[in-house]
Design a protein around this motif. Sequence first.
Motif, PDB file in Angstrom:
ATOM      1  N   THR A  92     -59.788 -75.930 -12.084  1.00 16.55           N
ATOM      2  CA  THR A  92     -59.189 -75.482 -13.346  1.00 16.55           C
ATOM      3  C   THR A  92     -58.639 -76.698 -14.086  1.00 16.55           C
ATOM      4  OG1 THR A  92     -58.574 -73.412 -12.276  1.00 16.55           O
ATOM      5  CG2 THR A  92     -57.496 -73.908 -14.360  1.00 16.55           C
ATOM      6  N   LEU A  93     -59.037 -76.846 -15.352  1.00 13.35           N
ATOM      7  CA  LEU A  93     -58.626 -77.996 -16.170  1.00 13.35           C
ATOM      8  C   LEU A  93     -58.263 -77.530 -17.580  1.00 13.35           C
ATOM      9  CD1 LEU A  93     -61.625 -80.412 -15.465  1.00 13.35           C
ATOM     10  CD2 LEU A  93     -59.339 -80.612 -14.497  1.00 13.35           C
ATOM     11  N   PRO A  94     -57.359 -78.282 -18.220  1.00 16.65           N
ATOM     12  CA  PRO A  94     -57.152 -78.015 -19.648  1.00 16.65           C
ATOM     13  C   PRO A  94     -58.417 -78.429 -20.411  1.00 16.65           C
ATOM     14  CG  PRO A  94     -55.635 -79.724 -18.840  1.00 16.65           C
ATOM     15  CD  PRO A  94     -56.468 -79.286 -17.695  1.00 16.65           C
ATOM     16  N   GLU A  95     -58.670 -77.783 -21.533  1.00 18.14           N
ATOM     17  CA  GLU A  95     -59.873 -78.064 -22.312  1.00 18.14           C
ATOM     18  C   GLU A  95     -60.008 -79.547 -22.652  1.00 18.14           C
ATOM     19  OE1 GLU A  95     -60.575 -75.815 -25.866  1.00 18.14           O
ATOM     20  OE2 GLU A  95     -60.544 -73.926 -24.768  1.00 18.14           O
TER      21      GLU A  95
ATOM     22  N   GLU B 205     -58.973 -82.183 -21.063  1.00 13.40           N
ATOM     23  CA  GLU B 205     -59.376 -82.977 -19.897  1.00 13.40           C
ATOM     24  C   GLU B 205     -60.854 -82.720 -19.571  1.00 13.40           C
ATOM     25  OE1 GLU B 205     -58.056 -83.662 -15.245  1.00 13.40           O
ATOM     26  OE2 GLU B 205     -56.608 -82.775 -16.624  1.00 13.40           O
ATOM     27  N   TYR B 206     -61.280 -81.458 -19.696  1.00 13.24           N
ATOM     28  CA  TYR B 206     -62.683 -81.112 -19.436  1.00 13.24           C
ATOM     29  C   TYR B 206     -63.593 -81.857 -20.419  1.00 13.24           C
ATOM     30  CZ  TYR B 206     -67.031 -78.463 -19.250  1.00 13.24           C
ATOM     31  OH  TYR B 206     -68.364 -78.117 -19.151  1.00 13.24           O
ATOM     32  N   GLU B 207     -63.204 -81.853 -21.700  1.00 16.25           N
ATOM     33  CA  GLU B 207     -64.002 -82.535 -22.717  1.00 16.25           C
ATOM     34  C   GLU B 207     -64.064 -84.038 -22.475  1.00 16.25           C
ATOM     35  OE1 GLU B 207     -62.256 -81.210 -26.392  1.00 16.25           O
ATOM     36  OE2 GLU B 207     -63.151 -79.222 -26.195  1.00 16.25           O
TER      37      GLU B 207
ATOM     38  N   TYR C  37     -66.158 -75.308 -13.399  1.00 12.36           N
ATOM     39  CA  TYR C  37     -64.968 -75.697 -14.155  1.00 12.36           C
ATOM     40  C   TYR C  37     -64.431 -74.502 -14.931  1.00 12.36           C
ATOM     41  CZ  TYR C  37     -66.405 -80.422 -13.005  1.00 12.36           C
ATOM     42  OH  TYR C  37     -66.747 -81.565 -12.325  1.00 12.36           O
TER      43      TYR C  37
ATOM     44  N   THR D 288     -61.628 -73.638 -17.720  1.00 10.07           N
ATOM     45  CA  THR D 288     -60.788 -74.355 -18.681  1.00 10.07           C
ATOM     46  C   THR D 288     -59.818 -73.393 -19.358  1.00 10.07           C
ATOM     47  OG1 THR D 288     -62.361 -74.041 -20.476  1.00 10.07           O
ATOM     48  CG2 THR D 288     -62.604 -76.040 -19.126  1.00 10.07           C
ATOM     49  N   TYR D 289     -58.751 -73.989 -19.844  1.00 12.56           N
ATOM     50  CA  TYR D 289     -57.764 -73.238 -20.607  1.00 12.56           C
ATOM     51  C   TYR D 289     -57.270 -74.127 -21.734  1.00 12.56           C
ATOM     52  CZ  TYR D 289     -54.487 -75.944 -17.741  1.00 12.56           C
ATOM     53  OH  TYR D 289     -53.813 -76.970 -17.126  1.00 12.56           O
ATOM     54  N   GLU D 290     -56.713 -73.480 -22.766  1.00 11.57           N
ATOM     55  CA  GLU D 290     -56.197 -74.249 -23.890  1.00 11.57           C
ATOM     56  C   GLU D 290     -54.898 -74.913 -23.483  1.00 11.57           C
ATOM     57  OE1 GLU D 290     -55.970 -72.435 -27.732  1.00 11.57           O
ATOM     58  OE2 GLU D 290     -57.825 -71.316 -27.364  1.00 11.57           O
ATOM     59  N   ASP D 291     -54.807 -76.178 -23.795  1.00  8.86           N
ATOM     60  CA  ASP D 291     -53.586 -76.946 -23.486  1.00  8.86           C
ATOM     61  C   ASP D 291     -52.705 -76.944 -24.724  1.00  8.86           C
ATOM     62  OD1 ASP D 291     -51.675 -78.598 -22.477  1.00  8.86           O
ATOM     63  OD2 ASP D 291     -52.967 -80.360 -22.285  1.00  8.86           O
TER      64      ASP D 291
END
Length: 192
Positions: A163-166, A168-170, A184, A186-189
């Motif tokens: 699980t990563l903030p968007e 960090e994923y980008e 992965y 993702t969630y909005e940071d």
Amino acid sequence: MGLKNKTALKTQAELIRYEDGEGKNTAERVGKVLSEIIENTDISFDALTAATQRLESQVDAIAIYPFDGLIYDATEALAHPTGSIWYSVKERMFFSVDTSGTTISKHNAYHINDLEIRGDILFRCGNALYTKGSDKQLKKFVDEEALADIIKETTASRPEIVTLPESEYEAKSAAGELSDDVIYMTYEDDSE
């Protein structure tokens, strides 16, 4: 039925049984004893039938039916004791050795319309459990060690979940750092 009534009825029944005088066992005499037996019986036949049906239903709910072993051909069951139940690999059916010990028949309770084994119950031979497989044949459940191996194989091939903030994923995606063996999430940071 009390002991006194039971003893009295038994005495009357024996008098009727051993009566050798002509015309002594009249319909009235025999009927009176039968009526007293029925009236003094603690449980009715309807109640007994209902109790038997409940017991059969409870046994069916347990759904583990025993059998004595595996044979290749149904006729091999004849070499085994009367009343024993065998699964024939060739016929894909259960057979029981009839009371005469010289004939066999399909064991109906274990089949659907005499065509294939039931899939809604388990079968037990010794300490091993069996069920109907997808190929409609009897299949043995795996033992504890084999089950542990299956679980180990299944979980070993399961991908990792990260699980990563968007953002960090980008960043990882732009840098080419994403792995094909990872899922992965993702969630909005909102902290930015």
